[in-house]
Design a protein around this motif. Structure first.
Motif, PDB file in Angstrom:
ATOM      1  N   TYR A  97     -21.872 -11.740 -12.133  1.00 48.02           N
ATOM      2  CA  TYR A  97     -21.048 -10.570 -12.910  1.00 48.02           C
ATOM      3  C   TYR A  97     -21.980  -9.961 -13.466  1.00 48.02           C
ATOM      4  O   TYR A  97     -22.493 -10.509 -14.216  1.00 48.02           O
ATOM      5  N   GLN A  98     -21.882  -8.445 -13.573  1.00 49.61           N
ATOM      6  CA  GLN A  98     -22.556  -7.496 -14.554  1.00 49.61           C
ATOM      7  C   GLN A  98     -21.651  -6.712 -15.176  1.00 49.61           C
ATOM      8  O   GLN A  98     -20.909  -5.873 -14.293  1.00 49.61           O
ATOM      9  N   GLU A  99     -21.824  -6.202 -16.480  1.00 51.24           N
ATOM     10  CA  GLU A  99     -21.222  -5.263 -17.005  1.00 51.24           C
ATOM     11  C   GLU A  99     -21.734  -4.882 -18.277  1.00 51.24           C
ATOM     12  O   GLU A  99     -21.945  -5.558 -19.269  1.00 51.24           O
ATOM     13  N   GLY A 100     -22.305  -3.647 -17.973  1.00 45.81           N
ATOM     14  CA  GLY A 100     -23.040  -2.914 -19.353  1.00 45.81           C
ATOM     15  C   GLY A 100     -24.338  -3.849 -19.712  1.00 45.81           C
ATOM     16  O   GLY A 100     -25.265  -4.202 -18.774  1.00 45.81           O
ATOM     17  N   ASN A 101     -24.557  -4.367 -20.575  1.00 48.47           N
ATOM     18  CA  ASN A 101     -25.606  -5.278 -21.030  1.00 48.47           C
ATOM     19  C   ASN A 101     -25.096  -6.880 -21.050  1.00 48.47           C
ATOM     20  O   ASN A 101     -25.905  -7.525 -21.650  1.00 48.47           O
ATOM     21  N   LEU A 102     -24.064  -7.161 -20.529  1.00 53.04           N
ATOM     22  CA  LEU A 102     -23.757  -8.475 -20.196  1.00 53.04           C
ATOM     23  C   LEU A 102     -24.056  -9.010 -18.741  1.00 53.04           C
ATOM     24  O   LEU A 102     -23.609  -8.227 -17.765  1.00 53.04           O
ATOM     25  N   GLY A 103     -24.516 -10.303 -18.601  1.00 51.48           N
ATOM     26  CA  GLY A 103     -24.184 -10.893 -16.983  1.00 51.48           C
ATOM     27  C   GLY A 103     -23.747 -12.257 -17.225  1.00 51.48           C
ATOM     28  O   GLY A 103     -23.825 -12.762 -18.132  1.00 51.48           O
ATOM     29  N   LEU A 104     -23.026 -12.576 -16.244  1.00 48.19           N
ATOM     30  CA  LEU A 104     -22.267 -13.603 -16.405  1.00 48.19           C
ATOM     31  C   LEU A 104     -22.594 -14.549 -14.987  1.00 48.19           C
ATOM     32  O   LEU A 104     -22.321 -13.964 -13.826  1.00 48.19           O
ATOM     33  N   VAL A 105     -23.219 -15.663 -14.930  1.00 44.02           N
ATOM     34  CA  VAL A 105     -23.359 -16.784 -13.833  1.00 44.02           C
ATOM     35  C   VAL A 105     -22.401 -17.582 -13.845  1.00 44.02           C
ATOM     36  O   VAL A 105     -22.112 -18.341 -14.711  1.00 44.02           O
ATOM     37  N   SER A 138     -25.981 -14.081 -19.925  1.00 43.12           N
ATOM     38  CA  SER A 138     -26.987 -13.160 -20.084  1.00 43.12           C
ATOM     39  C   SER A 138     -26.745 -12.161 -20.973  1.00 43.12           C
ATOM     40  O   SER A 138     -25.669 -11.283 -20.626  1.00 43.12           O
ATOM     41  N   VAL A 139     -27.474 -11.752 -21.961  1.00 46.09           N
ATOM     42  CA  VAL A 139     -27.427 -10.737 -22.858  1.00 46.09           C
ATOM     43  C   VAL A 139     -28.630  -9.878 -22.845  1.00 46.09           C
ATOM     44  O   VAL A 139     -29.535 -10.397 -23.139  1.00 46.09           O
ATOM     45  N   LEU A 140     -28.398  -8.437 -22.620  1.00 47.92           N
ATOM     46  CA  LEU A 140     -29.867  -7.787 -22.896  1.00 47.92           C
ATOM     47  C   LEU A 140     -29.774  -7.074 -24.171  1.00 47.92           C
ATOM     48  O   LEU A 140     -29.086  -6.052 -24.395  1.00 47.92           O
ATOM     49  N   GLY A 141     -30.829  -7.619 -24.829  1.00 49.39           N
ATOM     50  CA  GLY A 141     -30.889  -6.984 -26.234  1.00 49.39           C
ATOM     51  C   GLY A 141     -32.213  -6.345 -26.413  1.00 49.39           C
ATOM     52  O   GLY A 141     -33.227  -6.770 -26.228  1.00 49.39           O
ATOM     53  N   THR A 142     -32.248  -4.831 -26.537  1.00 49.90           N
ATOM     54  CA  THR A 142     -33.402  -4.274 -26.702  1.00 49.90           C
ATOM     55  C   THR A 142     -34.012  -4.423 -27.879  1.00 49.90           C
ATOM     56  O   THR A 142     -35.380  -4.011 -27.913  1.00 49.90           O
ATOM     57  N   ARG A 187     -13.761 -10.973 -23.848  1.00 51.28           N
ATOM     58  CA  ARG A 187     -12.887 -10.180 -22.828  1.00 51.28           C
ATOM     59  C   ARG A 187     -13.610  -9.945 -21.480  1.00 51.28           C
ATOM     60  O   ARG A 187     -12.910 -10.110 -20.513  1.00 51.28           O
ATOM     61  N   PHE A 188     -14.747  -9.880 -21.542  1.00 53.02           N
ATOM     62  CA  PHE A 188     -15.723 -10.018 -20.498  1.00 53.02           C
ATOM     63  C   PHE A 188     -15.523 -11.222 -19.673  1.00 53.02           C
ATOM     64  O   PHE A 188     -15.420 -11.041 -18.352  1.00 53.02           O
ATOM     65  N   VAL A 189     -15.838 -12.172 -20.340  1.00 52.86           N
ATOM     66  CA  VAL A 189     -15.693 -13.286 -19.644  1.00 52.86           C
ATOM     67  C   VAL A 189     -14.287 -13.997 -18.922  1.00 52.86           C
ATOM     68  O   VAL A 189     -14.142 -14.059 -17.610  1.00 52.86           O
ATOM     69  N   ILE A 190     -13.248 -13.833 -19.690  1.00 58.77           N
ATOM     70  CA  ILE A 190     -11.895 -13.908 -19.081  1.00 58.77           C
ATOM     71  C   ILE A 190     -11.501 -13.064 -18.233  1.00 58.77           C
ATOM     72  O   ILE A 190     -11.096 -13.326 -17.205  1.00 58.77           O
ATOM     73  N   SER A 191     -12.104 -11.577 -18.136  1.00 56.74           N
ATOM     74  CA  SER A 191     -11.883 -10.703 -16.899  1.00 56.74           C
ATOM     75  C   SER A 191     -12.298 -11.229 -15.635  1.00 56.74           C
ATOM     76  O   SER A 191     -11.748 -11.001 -14.758  1.00 56.74           O
ATOM     77  N   LYS A 192     -13.617 -11.772 -15.812  1.00 58.97           N
ATOM     78  CA  LYS A 192     -14.226 -12.166 -14.661  1.00 58.97           C
ATOM     79  C   LYS A 192     -13.885 -13.646 -14.097  1.00 58.97           C
ATOM     80  O   LYS A 192     -14.118 -13.958 -12.858  1.00 58.97           O
ATOM     81  N   LEU A 193     -13.073 -14.433 -14.774  1.00 61.47           N
ATOM     82  CA  LEU A 193     -12.535 -15.550 -14.272  1.00 61.47           C
ATOM     83  C   LEU A 193     -10.996 -15.633 -14.086  1.00 61.47           C
ATOM     84  O   LEU A 193     -10.338 -16.527 -14.000  1.00 61.47           O
ATOM     85  N   ARG A 194     -10.377 -14.510 -13.951  1.00 61.08           N
ATOM     86  CA  ARG A 194      -8.884 -14.204 -13.667  1.00 61.08           C
ATOM     87  C   ARG A 194      -8.730 -14.755 -12.270  1.00 61.08           C
ATOM     88  O   ARG A 194      -7.521 -15.222 -11.922  1.00 61.08           O
ATOM     89  N   ALA A 195      -9.586 -14.831 -11.490  1.00 63.21           N
ATOM     90  CA  ALA A 195      -9.397 -15.561 -10.107  1.00 63.21           C
ATOM     91  C   ALA A 195      -8.877 -16.977 -10.104  1.00 63.21           C
ATOM     92  O   ALA A 195      -8.658 -17.578  -8.938  1.00 63.21           O
TER      93      ALA A 195
END
Length: 287
Positions: free
Chosen positions: A128-136, A69-73, A46-54
């Motif tokens: 794009y970044q949202e929570g612990n996810l990033g997308l280039v 990118s995944v932030l895993g502590t 959902r994160f990826v799809i939402s950022k590619l709606r353009a």
């Protein structure tokens, strides 16, 4: 004890006030919904799809590459994400993501690239970044005007050519293996771009190519990462320990990196030596 009581005991009659109640155990509730990894997978989708709606209904400007990118502590977080991304089944997450993007009228190029990386401190700079996810997002409307060139030569072992030139502007993926072609487990015919000679090849040198037999017919792949603008090594099934082979990277500072995780990209730097099957050594150099 009276005669009546003796008769009751003989036939198994027990007074109601002496009967033991059967123990009742409350069954554990069954967790509702999909398992955590499946929920996480849907969240990433959902994160990826939402950022590619353009890019809906805009195939001409669709991205040529995505890097998640995944932030895993904690190690547990990272392992859960690996399961969610089907890390043990390379390409499966990308295939499913392609399908879901198409369902949302987002069509990516045929050979688009997808990669992911884990971080423990903070996310790198991303589109794009949202929570612990990033997308280039790499947009093909802004092509890389500085193609990367590299070459592969054999230090130990016998290649079909003296050297192989890797040109990121011409091709993004270069398969390494023994022989020209082989059939994969899925039935697809794989063509190797960097060929180690078989012992039945007319130009095979038994002394120079003595270790070639330790290399799988589908051993590894060098891929140009359009997101990071660098070449990286990926190990194919034949080059993994489960296939009876080993793959290593020996960096210029003499540190050794085991390449033994399916689907993982191992960045290459100029001067790296790629060890295949413990017998063959290839040199990677940027030009």
């Amino acid at each position: 004890m009276s005669l009546l009581e003796k008769v009751k005991n003989l036939f198994g009659f027990v007074p109601a006030n002496e009967r033991s109640e059967p123990s009742l155990t409350t069954p554990k509730p069954t967790p509702a919904g999909p398992p955590p990894a499946a929920q996480l997978r849907e969240q990433v989708m959902r994160f990826v799809i939402s950022k590619l709606r353009a890019y809906q209904n805009e195939p001409d400007t669709a991205p040529v590459g995505l890097r998640l990118s995944v932030l895993g502590t904690t190690p547990e977080d990272e392992e859960l994400y690996r399961v969610a991304l089907w890390a043990n089944q390379p390409g499966k997450f990308q295939t499913e993501l392609t399908r879901q993007l198409a369902d949302n009228y987002i069509t990516l190029p045929k050979n688009w690239q997808f990669e992911y990386a884990f971080f423990t401190d903070e996310l790198p700079e991303s589109t794009y970044q949202e929570g612990n996810l990033g997308l280039v997002v790499v947009d093909k409307s802004k092509p890389d005007r500085s193609p990367l060139l590299a070459r592969i030569v054999a230090l130990v072992g016998q290649l079909e050519q003296e050297e192989y030139i890797l040109d990121s502007a011409q091709k993004a993926t270069y398969c390494i293996g023994r022989g020209h072609t082989t059939q994969t487990a899925s039935g697809r015919v794989r063509t190797n771009d960097i060929v180690l000679l078989n012992d039945d090849d007319p130009t095979f040198n038994s002394q120079k190519g003595a270790g070639n037999g330790a290399v799988s017919r589908a051993h590894a792949t060098i891929r140009y990462d359009v997101v990071q603008k660098r070449f990286a090594l990926l190990v194919d099934p034949g080059g993994l320990p489960a296939g009876g082979n080993k793959t290593k990277l020996i960096h210029p500072d003499n540190t050794i990196e085991r390449a033994d995780i399916a689907g993982m990209s191992y960045p290459l730097q100029s001067g790296d030596q790629i060890e295949l099957g413990g017998e063959v050594m290839l040199l990677f150099e940027l030009l």
